[in-house]
Write an enzyme that holds these catalytic residues in place. Structure first.
Site, short mmCIF file in Angstrom:
data_model
loop_
_atom_site.label_atom_id
_atom_site.label_comp_id
_atom_site.label_asym_id
_atom_site.label_seq_id
_atom_site.Cartn_x
_atom_site.Cartn_y
_atom_site.Cartn_z
N GLY A 1 -8.05 -4.44 -14.14
CA GLY A 1 -9.04 -5.56 -14.54
C GLY A 1 -8.57 -6.90 -14.69
CB ILE B 1 -8.49 4.33 0.04
CG1 ILE B 1 -9.02 3.22 -0.63
CG2 ILE B 1 -7.82 4.34 1.37
CD1 ILE B 1 -10.41 2.61 0.12
N GLY B 2 -7.85 7.38 -0.34
CA GLY B 2 -6.92 8.87 -0.10
C GLY B 2 -5.76 8.41 0.83
CG ASN C 1 -3.32 4.69 -10.04
OD1 ASN C 1 -4.27 4.10 -9.58
ND2 ASN C 1 -2.20 5.08 -9.39
CE LYS D 1 -3.82 2.52 0.93
NZ LYS D 1 -4.40 2.92 -0.19
CG ASN E 1 2.35 2.59 -4.28
OD1 ASN E 1 2.16 3.59 -3.85
ND2 ASN E 1 2.20 2.27 -5.43
N GLY F 1 -11.05 -2.58 -11.80
CA GLY F 1 -11.56 -3.65 -12.19
C GLY F 1 -11.80 -3.74 -13.66
CB CYS G 1 -2.67 9.43 -5.72
SG CYS G 1 -3.96 8.77 -4.80
C1 LIG Z 1 -9.08 0.13 -2.79
C2 LIG Z 1 -7.68 0.37 -3.88
C3 LIG Z 1 -6.87 1.02 -3.34
C4 LIG Z 1 -5.88 1.44 -4.24
N1 LIG Z 1 -4.70 2.21 -3.50
C5 LIG Z 1 -3.67 2.37 -4.35
C6 LIG Z 1 -2.45 2.80 -3.73
O1 LIG Z 1 -2.25 3.24 -2.49
N2 LIG Z 1 -1.52 2.97 -4.59
C7 LIG Z 1 -1.51 3.12 -5.90
O2 LIG Z 1 -0.38 3.18 -6.50
N3 LIG Z 1 -2.52 2.38 -6.45
C8 LIG Z 1 -3.54 2.23 -5.50
N4 LIG Z 1 -4.63 1.45 -6.22
C9 LIG Z 1 -4.85 1.22 -7.65
C10 LIG Z 1 -4.23 -0.21 -7.93
O3 LIG Z 1 -2.95 -0.46 -7.43
C11 LIG Z 1 -4.48 -0.49 -9.41
O4 LIG Z 1 -3.64 0.39 -10.24
C12 LIG Z 1 -5.85 -0.27 -10.11
O5 LIG Z 1 -6.89 -0.81 -9.08
C13 LIG Z 1 -6.30 -1.06 -11.13
O6 LIG Z 1 -5.86 -2.59 -10.99
P1 LIG Z 1 -7.34 -3.45 -10.77
O7 LIG Z 1 -8.27 -3.09 -11.97
O8 LIG Z 1 -6.90 -4.90 -10.87
O9 LIG Z 1 -7.64 -3.00 -9.50
C14 LIG Z 1 -5.76 1.21 -5.53
C15 LIG Z 1 -6.98 0.55 -6.04
C16 LIG Z 1 -7.88 -0.09 -5.28
C17 LIG Z 1 -9.37 -0.47 -5.98
#
Ligand SMILES: Cc1cc2nc3c(=O)[nH]c(=O)nc-3n(C[C@H](O)[C@H](O)[C@H](O)COP(=O)(O)O)c2cc1C
Ligand SMILES: Cc1cc2nc3c(=O)[nH]c(=O)nc-3n(C[C@H](O)[C@H](O)[C@H](O)COP(=O)(O)OP(=O)(O)OC[C@H]3O[C@@H](n4cnc5c(N)ncnc54)[C@H](O)[C@@H]3O)c2cc1C
Ligand SMILES: Cc1cc2nc3c(=O)[nH]c(=O)nc-3n(C[C@H](O)[C@H](O)[C@H](O)COP(=O)(O)OP(=O)(O)OC[C@H]3O[C@@H](n4cnc5c(N)ncnc54)[C@H](O)[C@@H]3O)c2cc1C
Ligand SMILES: Cc1cc2nc3c(=O)[nH]c(=O)nc-3n(C[C@H](O)[C@H](O)[C@H](O)COP(=O)(O)O)c2cc1C
Ligand code: FES
Ligand code: FES
Lengths: 252, 302, 302, 252
Positions: free
Chosen positions: C243, C70-71, C191, C44, C98, C216, C129
């Protein structure tokens, strides 16, 4: 005219490797479908409908038979539907094969793999019009062969498999010179097959049924076009086809 | 329950219209229902000359969406005016002409052509198609170019102009402000999001054009976000679109700031998508405490 | 069947890792399976100080996706090094940190802090972000700012740096080139896509933060497109994400140009998402004619 | 410890307006669940799982009962599952209610609407420990009342409806002064109710079960946080809760 209808699954049966026969009940579609038309099926969890040809119709029982091969998620979902459940369809869709030859003339039917289904309904209707049928049916291998006997009941049938595991070995085009004379032909199957056939039989009137990935399936989105000759325009496979005269379209 | 909405040049009996490119020129869906029921009809994009578009395959299915790369196939503006507008003119439903081009000159010519057609109520200016650029710069992603094409079209036509924005930008508000400044009468948001699918058996991009535009429910959160952001910064009315399949979705767009909506991909799943939404809408508005469509517009913005 | 991949600073036994923010610091999922099975683990986001993030609700469901805001909640880099890294160090799985910040200074401090930790194998630089900006300009959407933060981090650390790109841009290739120029060792793409949902009963944006990041399957076509475009223009290895839920998806990312992948949202549906993908992958590669992961990388590009 | 398990639907029953009782069979979860824990259910077509409390457990029959209200797409899908079909669950999830009071002490149970389910399992377990139970159960209106008799069998129960269509009229907090003495309380329900209760009963030891929209449901994503007092940090409802001591968290 095409309508949006619910169809009830009455029977399903595995007829060859990955290949399923499904009987669907719906009055409107069964009473109106002609050979070469298709159903555009809505499947749970899928954005786009799936086009599947009508392989037979029973007007007494208000049923339509489809034959399909499980090749991806959509056909897998279709196969997983249980008897008694309902599938939403647009249909009958597209334009069918013209049943134009005279009685007692001979029509050659050339089908490749999962392109064979619409030709079965066609062969039945041609037979009813007293047209002689010769069928050439190509499959990848023995495991995929289906409906051999059904076609045999309608006339002479030659089975071809790519690997020679059943019937003749090779491609459907290899056996066309064994057929003797015929007045016209009807074909459906993979594009390379259709190209080979239309080249080889270019002097004989023929109709081919084409496939393309579809969006709407009703002619509104321009997803399923094919260049038209000689006009230079395009035809929509879902709306102007899927059946075309060989001279009408440009196979690329 | 009043579903009526007044927009520049458009008196809509209800806020539901089919989206450009997803409804052809209306003929096919007119076999399913009476087109008089629609709030308006947006035609498929028109260019000056006939275009044949991209090679096939042109569509692919994605999770809760689809990709398309039709490529502006159309018979050309003159043929559309000759053959398609007269058919739609049989209906008491406003016609919106979606116009596209590769150059400012082409936009101008297409806009002028429609200006002479009394049955066309408004123009939707499609600047967000990826193959629409001049001098290598896309109209749809550069605020200055977007403003320029808007001005040119406004000068060539007396019809109200709705500029259709692309979501493939960093700053959608800057785009909206630029076209507002340039004289746009309204906005259409959003066009498709650029995407791709690789076809595993062939190991190549599935679409002949490689990339395509993502539409359908998958993009709804992107559309809602952009409309919500733009609504707060510009005073133009917005025709919202992107993934609408139900009356609930329509209300979400209204709350975010749309004054009317267009339904695209949903027509492919359900040819009756537009009319079913129109039937459902009064009930949905009532459930959430609204007495009319107008009452809901922009209500999600504090 | 070899699943191994070599990336700068990372010898991966397989190309599958959980995505940042979707796996906490590994403790929770370690109760479902042995973390040794993963190719790597991305922690995270870490900031200098502890952050408490946004108000709730922080997540919403969308069609084939979800929104999160989440922030950047995290206990701060020092606590992460003290409490979380030692737990993950029990596993023979490379740890990727990260890192995020609000200022160049903060990025520098976080990067330096991890530099001193031998168990951390690489940094993933989170510039995408929405609340990460300096002087009002987002690092993630401006190539110059992205290059600047990349240089600063490279200077503060000897660890290989994977810059995580935002999809919310016009020109993803320009972003990739800028950070390559600035010394990035690899890219992480993509992202989340900025989106919003309106909560009908309250008539307000559902997320307390109003907007959130869409992740997703809904965004997979966007990720594939961007990776495919970037792979042709930069020589950096890419960790692909967006996704992924199956081994088939992984192969699509490899073909598009990713050298490894991260799995985010899918973990929430299925805590065994990563390990099931790892189990399936050899079979999937074989089905499509590949003898190793390496053979598939970038094969979709003609 | 939480596991990913398939649960088989054994019974479903409508127990009040839009409110369904569903009995699910699974050995592991039924044997391990304690009152206050929940299931995180995977529903077809949904990206995120849905948290639903465990309302009762039958260890002989390896079943878990859930009670839920159809409020949106997910609960609608859940309700549409037929008997014999399987639902995937993570569970038992979270931490339950401490069953700490001494035998023969009195525990007050205060439930609001669809917050009542976990309190039923709790009430049963407290009763087994010979703790006296008084229940105050609030509902919107008569149509939504459920499990009145089941709670009555465990002790004195007061039903409150917001509109007065059944039982007492008003909010659960209106009747708290009719209860007499009690040693501790347990509550679950809408946030405004929990706030009112914890204010009104601030001098009595109490446990509350909280709800928040969840991502992972296992503690990994930080979606479901609530400010912790006095530490100033946050707690994760899915992992550190859903049950908290009233003094542990800051209701906003
Ligand atoms: C709940 C949540 C929290 C995330 N927190 C971070 C984060 O702290 N740092 C970051 O670089 N990406 C963060 N992401 C982005 C994911 O690492 C990823 O790039 C993005 O969700 C796309 O992949 P996915 O479709 O498999 O979820 C977060 C995504 C989700 C859903
Ligand atoms: C007019 C017509 C009639 C057809 N008749 C039959 C039939 O009788 N039996 C049969 O087994 N198959 C038939 N097909 C092919 C059938 O439509 C596809 O095999 C099926 O759509 C694949 O879906 P899927 O989800 O399983 O595969 P996927 O490859 O996962 O499908 C992904 C997408 O591509 C589309 N697609 C994939 N292959 C084709 C294809 N060959 N043609 C059109 N779209 C495709 C799908 O519709 C879907 O939108 C016909 C196709 C057309 C156009
Ligand atoms: C620990 C816990 C225990 C619960 N126990 C029960 C129970 O026993 N019976 C019951 O009927 N309900 C219970 N709920 C509430 C239940 O989870 C929601 O009603 C349900 O998720 C709504 O889903 P939906 O798709 O029908 O509604 P929608 O509003 O369409 O859901 C959209 C999204 O919001 C989330 N969401 C909506 N409302 C809530 C809520 N109140 N809490 C958490 N997430 C929410 C959904 O999970 C989903 O991700 C519980 C919630 C939590 C957190
Ligand atoms: C097959 C297809 C063709 C389209 N053609 C056009 C077009 O010609 N002009 C245009 O402005 N938008 C076009 N669009 C975009 C839609 O009008 C709409 O903006 C987009 O699809 C989002 O809405 P939806 O999710 O409801 O489909 C097209 C979309 C699709 C799916
Ligand atoms: S699929 Fe839309 S025109 Fe044929
Ligand atoms: S839902 Fe992910 S931490 Fe609670």
């Amino acid at each position: 005219m095409m309508r949006k209808e619910n169809m009830i699954i009455k029977h399903t049966r595995i007829i060859a490797l990955d290949t399923i026969e499904m009987v669907l009940e719906n009055e409107y579609i069964s009473q109106n479908a002609v050979p070469g038309q298709f159903l555009h099926l809505l499947l749970t969890g899928h954005m786009l409908r799936r086009p599947i040809s009508i392989a037979q119709v029973n007007k007494q029982e208000n049923t339509v038979t489809i034959l399909f091969k499980v090749v991806g998620e959509g056909t897998r979902t279709l196969a997983s539907n249980s008897i008694g459940s309902t599938i939403n369809a647009l249909g009958p869709s597209g334009n069918g094969f013209p049943l134009e030859p005279n009685a007692h003339s001979t029509a050659l039917i050339i089908g490749g793999g999962i392109g064979i289904p619409p030709l079965y309904y066609l062969a039945n209707e041609l037979t009813k019009k007293k047209i002689n049928i010769v069928s050439v049916l190509g499959f990848q291998s023995k495991d995929y062969v289906f409906y051999e006997n059904k076609f045999k009941q309608l006339g002479r049938s030659i089975i071809v498999t790519n690997d020679g595991s059943y019937g003749e070995k090779g491609f459907v085009t290899n056996v066309l010179d064994q057929i003797g004379a015929f007045d016209c032909f009807y074909s459906c199957g993979p594009l390379p097959m259709l190209k080979a056939i239309t080249t080889q039989l270019k002097d004989i009137p023929g109709y081919i049924s084409l496939e393309e990935r579809m969006g709407c399936g009703v002619g509104a989105c321009f997803a399923c076009v094919i260049p038209a000759v000689p006009s230079g325009g395009y035809k929509k496979i879902c709306h102007d086809g899927p059946v075309f005269h060989t001279k009408e379209v440009q196979l690329s | 329950m009043s579903l009526a909405v007044e927009l520049p040049g458009l008196s809509l009996k209800n806020p539901i219209m089919p989206a450009s490119g997803c409804f052809g020129f209306g003929r096919e869906y007119s076999e399913f229902y009476d087109l008089n029921r629609l709030g308006a009809i947006i035609m498929k994009a028109a260019t000056k000359q006939a275009r044949f578009g991209n090679q096939t395959p042109r569509v692919a299915e994605t999770a809760a969406g689809m990709l398309n790369a039709i490529g502006l196939q159309n018979p050309g503006v003159d043929k559309i005016i000759e053959n398609e507008v007269p058919f739609l003119a049989n209906y008491a439903t406003p016609i919106i002409a979606n116009i596209a081009g590769s150059t400012l000159e082409e936009y101008k010519e297409v806009a002028s052509a429609f200006n002479a057609v009394k049955e066309v109520a408004a123009l939707e200016l499609n600047i967000s198609c990826p193959n629409v650029k001049e001098g290598g710069i896309q109209f749809g992603t550069d605020p200055e170019m977007a403003a320029k094409v808007t001005s040119v079209v406004k000068e060539s036509s007396n019809l109200p102009v709705y500029v259709k924005l692309s979501p493939n930008v960093v700053d959608i508000v800057a785009m909206a402000k630029a076209v507002e400044q340039a004289g746009a009468d309204g906005l259409s948001m959003i066009n498709t999001v650029t995407g791709m699918q690789i076809h595993l058996p062939s190991k190549q991009p599935l679409l002949a054009n490689q990339t395509g535009g993502l539409s359908g429910p998958a993009i709804k959160p992107i559309a809602i976000r952009m409309i919500y952001e733009v609504k707060q910064c510009v005073s133009l009315p917005i025709i919202g679109m992107g993934g609408i399949t139900t009356a609930i979705d329509v209300l979400e767009f209204l709350l975010a700031g749309a004054s009317a909506v267009a339904v695209g991909t949903a027509n492919f799943q359900n040819p009756f998508a537009c009319t079913e939404i129109i039937e459902e809408l009064p009930n949905t508005l009532q459930t959430y405490g609204f007495a009319s469509v107008k009452d809901a517009i922009g209500e999600g913005i504090k």
